[in-house]
Design an enzyme around this catalytic site. Structure first.
Site, short mmCIF file in Angstrom:
data_model
loop_
_atom_site.label_atom_id
_atom_site.label_comp_id
_atom_site.label_asym_id
_atom_site.label_seq_id
_atom_site.Cartn_x
_atom_site.Cartn_y
_atom_site.Cartn_z
N HIS A 251 -0.59 -15.91 2.87
CA HIS A 251 -1.98 -16.38 2.86
C HIS A 251 -1.95 -17.82 2.32
CE1 HIS A 251 -2.27 -12.02 1.82
NE2 HIS A 251 -3.38 -12.03 2.55
N ASP B 118 -1.56 -17.74 -1.41
CA ASP B 118 -0.27 -17.38 -2.03
C ASP B 118 0.52 -18.64 -2.38
OD1 ASP B 118 -1.04 -14.84 -1.25
OD2 ASP B 118 0.30 -14.78 0.49
N MET C 80 4.29 -15.65 10.42
CA MET C 80 2.86 -15.27 10.41
C MET C 80 2.16 -15.92 9.23
SD MET C 80 0.67 -13.12 8.55
CE MET C 80 0.89 -11.39 8.16
N GLU D 35 -6.43 -6.90 11.68
CA GLU D 35 -5.93 -5.78 10.86
C GLU D 35 -7.11 -4.96 10.34
OE1 GLU D 35 -3.28 -7.10 7.80
OE2 GLU D 35 -3.39 -5.21 6.72
N LYS E 200 -8.89 -1.77 8.26
CA LYS E 200 -8.71 -0.92 7.08
C LYS E 200 -10.05 -0.22 6.84
CE LYS E 200 -6.97 -1.14 2.32
NZ LYS E 200 -6.56 -2.02 1.20
N GLU F 238 -1.60 -1.22 10.15
CA GLU F 238 -0.83 -0.98 8.92
C GLU F 238 -0.75 0.51 8.63
OE1 GLU F 238 -1.35 -3.48 5.45
OE2 GLU F 238 -1.36 -1.72 4.14
N HIS G 113 -3.26 1.91 6.12
CA HIS G 113 -4.69 1.87 6.44
C HIS G 113 -5.12 3.03 7.33
CE1 HIS G 113 -4.67 -2.75 5.58
NE2 HIS G 113 -4.25 -2.02 4.57
N ASP H 223 2.20 -4.02 10.06
CA ASP H 223 2.38 -3.98 8.60
C ASP H 223 2.96 -2.62 8.23
OD1 ASP H 223 1.35 -6.50 8.39
OD2 ASP H 223 -0.32 -5.97 7.06
N ASP I 114 -5.14 2.75 -1.95
CA ASP I 114 -4.17 1.99 -1.17
C ASP I 114 -2.87 1.84 -1.96
OD1 ASP I 114 -2.99 0.27 0.58
OD2 ASP I 114 -4.29 -1.43 0.13
N ASP J 120 0.44 1.14 -0.84
CA ASP J 120 1.42 0.10 -0.46
C ASP J 120 2.84 0.44 -0.89
OD1 ASP J 120 -0.34 -1.57 0.85
OD2 ASP J 120 -0.76 -2.81 -0.90
N ASP K 34 4.33 -4.92 4.32
CA ASP K 34 3.18 -5.24 3.47
C ASP K 34 3.09 -4.15 2.41
OD1 ASP K 34 0.95 -6.17 2.30
OD2 ASP K 34 -0.42 -5.77 3.96
C1 GCO Z 1 -4.44 -4.98 2.04
C2 GCO Z 1 -4.05 -5.68 3.32
C3 GCO Z 1 -3.55 -7.07 3.10
C4 GCO Z 1 -3.38 -7.83 4.40
C5 GCO Z 1 -3.07 -9.25 4.12
C6 GCO Z 1 -2.70 -10.03 5.33
O1 GCO Z 1 -4.58 -3.77 2.09
O2 GCO Z 1 -4.59 -5.62 1.01
O3 GCO Z 1 -3.08 -4.90 3.95
O4 GCO Z 1 -2.34 -7.01 2.40
O5 GCO Z 1 -2.39 -7.29 5.19
O6 GCO Z 1 -4.18 -9.81 3.50
O7 GCO Z 1 -3.79 -10.25 6.07
MN MN Z 2 -1.72 -5.38 5.49
MN MN Z 3 -2.95 -2.89 3.12
#
Ligand code: GCO
Ligand code: MN
Ligand code: MN
Length: 390
Positions: free
Chosen positions: A55, A58, A89, A182, A184, A218, A221, A246, A256, A258, A288
């Site tokens: 991003h 970041d 990306m 993307e 979610k 993802e 998600h 992702d 979430d 991850d 991700d």
């Molecule tokens: C989340 C998302 C993010 C996006 C990222 C890229 O759940 O926080 O997955 O990690 O993937 O902002 O666009």
């Molecule tokens: Mn993501």
């Molecule tokens: Mn995510």
């Protein structure tokens, strides 16, 4: 070299944010410092990673002067060069700053919507400078808790207006971007608009430049929503819309998480990897995910990085073993009966075909009586995943 040693040709990427992650959660303080972007490049370079994604935030934080930004970008580019990593990306952070607390492209406030466009165009410029070809849109704040205050129909229109605008910007600048949306279902908003990959695919068809827009599904998600991720990705892939992915791990019905890729639901991850490999997906394999909050030393943090890639490569090898297994092949043959006469009846509509189908006599009892050995096939898959093939 082991089959499970990652190579650049595997196209594994990590988000800068995934290792900047310092273990903070809504209930607790950081458990580790997190890597700064340059350190992260150094740490990843020797592990077979292909690239990093980012991003704007970041790398550049928020509100830095152009001169400060330029010097950060120059140092980052130099380190990319030194480490041999690339940036396939880029994306915009439209969720951290409180100005976006009620959305960015779908905010009720036109000043916020215009600011979101400004931030995104600047971030697209940076991404292009770093060589990114895919631009991701994740609208973490594009949603609501109070539907009385925001019109969800208008939200779709605003989202379309923003995507159409930014597609035109990309074309006008001569950037070679493909956009990847993307979805979610929730978190950080109570409800996020266009909550699933399927919803995104429907939305994309309504865009002016739909050919340059695809999806970035993802694992976590779709799984949060209780959906089958393999099925969601299959639909996108078949539609030619899988522009990015992702990868991570997630238990259904949780916050979430991850998690490391492969940490949960190895069977679904297996079908995902098998499909990506067998159908020749050529995009990045992006993780991700972030290390568990308990990880506080390099060994465990990098164990997470290596684990994501290793799990993918193990599942890829398992897919090869599964497809080559004679027991599997025999069971699959039973599950996919061939009948050239019936095949000829199927396909595009013609009046002759319709007539042939209407007048055909089917042996309903005979067809129904055919065995469908799914029990045996699924057990065989379990055996293979567990490493048993007696
Ligand atoms: C989340 C998302 C993010 C996006 C990222 C890229 O759940 O926080 O997955 O990690 O993937 O902002 O666009
Ligand atoms: Mn993501
Ligand atoms: Mn995510």
């Amino acid at each position: 070299m082991s089959l499970f040693t990652p190579q650049k040709s595997d196209r594994f990427t990590f988000g800068l944010w995934t290792l900047q992650n310092n273990g903070r959660d809504p209930f607790g303080e950081p458990t580790r410092p997190g890597y700064d972007p340059l350190t992260m490049l150094d740490k990843l370079a020797d592990l077979g990673v292909y690239g990093v994604n980012l991003h704007d935030h970041d790398l550049l934080g928020f509100g830095k002067s152009i001169a400060e930004q330029d010097s950060i970008i120059a140092a980052f580019k130099q380190r990319l060069h030194d480490t041999g990593l690339c940036v396939p990306m880029a994306t915009t952070n439209l969720f951290t700053h409180p100005i976006f607390r009620d959305g960015a492209f779908t905010s009720n406030d036109p000043k916020v919507r215009a600011f979101a466009l400004q931030k995104t165009m600047r971030s697209m410029d940076v991404g292009n400078e770093l060589g990114a070809k895919v631009y991701v849109f994740w609208g973490g704040r594009e949603g609501a808790e109070v539907d009385a205050g925001k019109d969800a129909v208008v939200a779709s229109k605003r989202m379309r207006e923003a995507m159409d605008f930014l597609c035109e910007y990309s074309v006008a600048q001569g950037y070679d971007y493909k956009f990847a949306l993307e979805a979610k279902p929730n978190e950080p908003r109570g409800d996020i608009y266009m909550p699933t990959t399927g919803a995104m695919l429907g939305f994309i068809a309504t865009l002016k430049h739909s050919e340059m827009v695809g999806v970035n599904p993802e694992v976590a998600h779709e799984t949060i929503a209780g959906l089958n991720f393999y099925h969601a990705v299959a639909q996108a892939l078949e539609a030619g819309k899988l522009f990015h992915i992702d990868l991570n791990g997630q238990k259904p019905g949780r916050f979430d998480q991850d998690l490391r890729f492969g940490q949960e639901d190895a069977k679904n991850a297996f079908f995902l990897v098998r499909m990506l490999e067998n159908y020749g997906y050529k995009g990045s394999l992006h993780f991700d995910a972030h290390p568990l909050r308990t990880a506080s030393d390099d060994a465990d943090i990098l164990g997470f990085v290596k684990g994501c890639m290793r799990s993918y490569l193990i599942l890829k090898e398992k897919a090869r073993i599964f497809d080559a297994d004679p027991v599997v092949q025999e069971l699959l043959a039973q599950l996919n009966p061939s009948c050239s006469e019936s095949e000829a009846l199927l396909g595009e509509y013609t009046p002759e075909r319709a007539n042939a189908i209407q007048t055909r006599q089917f042996d309903v009892d005979g067809i129904t009586a055919q065995a469908l050995p799914y029990e045996q096939l699924d057990q065989r898959l379990f055996d293979i995943l567990m490493g048993i093939q007696d």
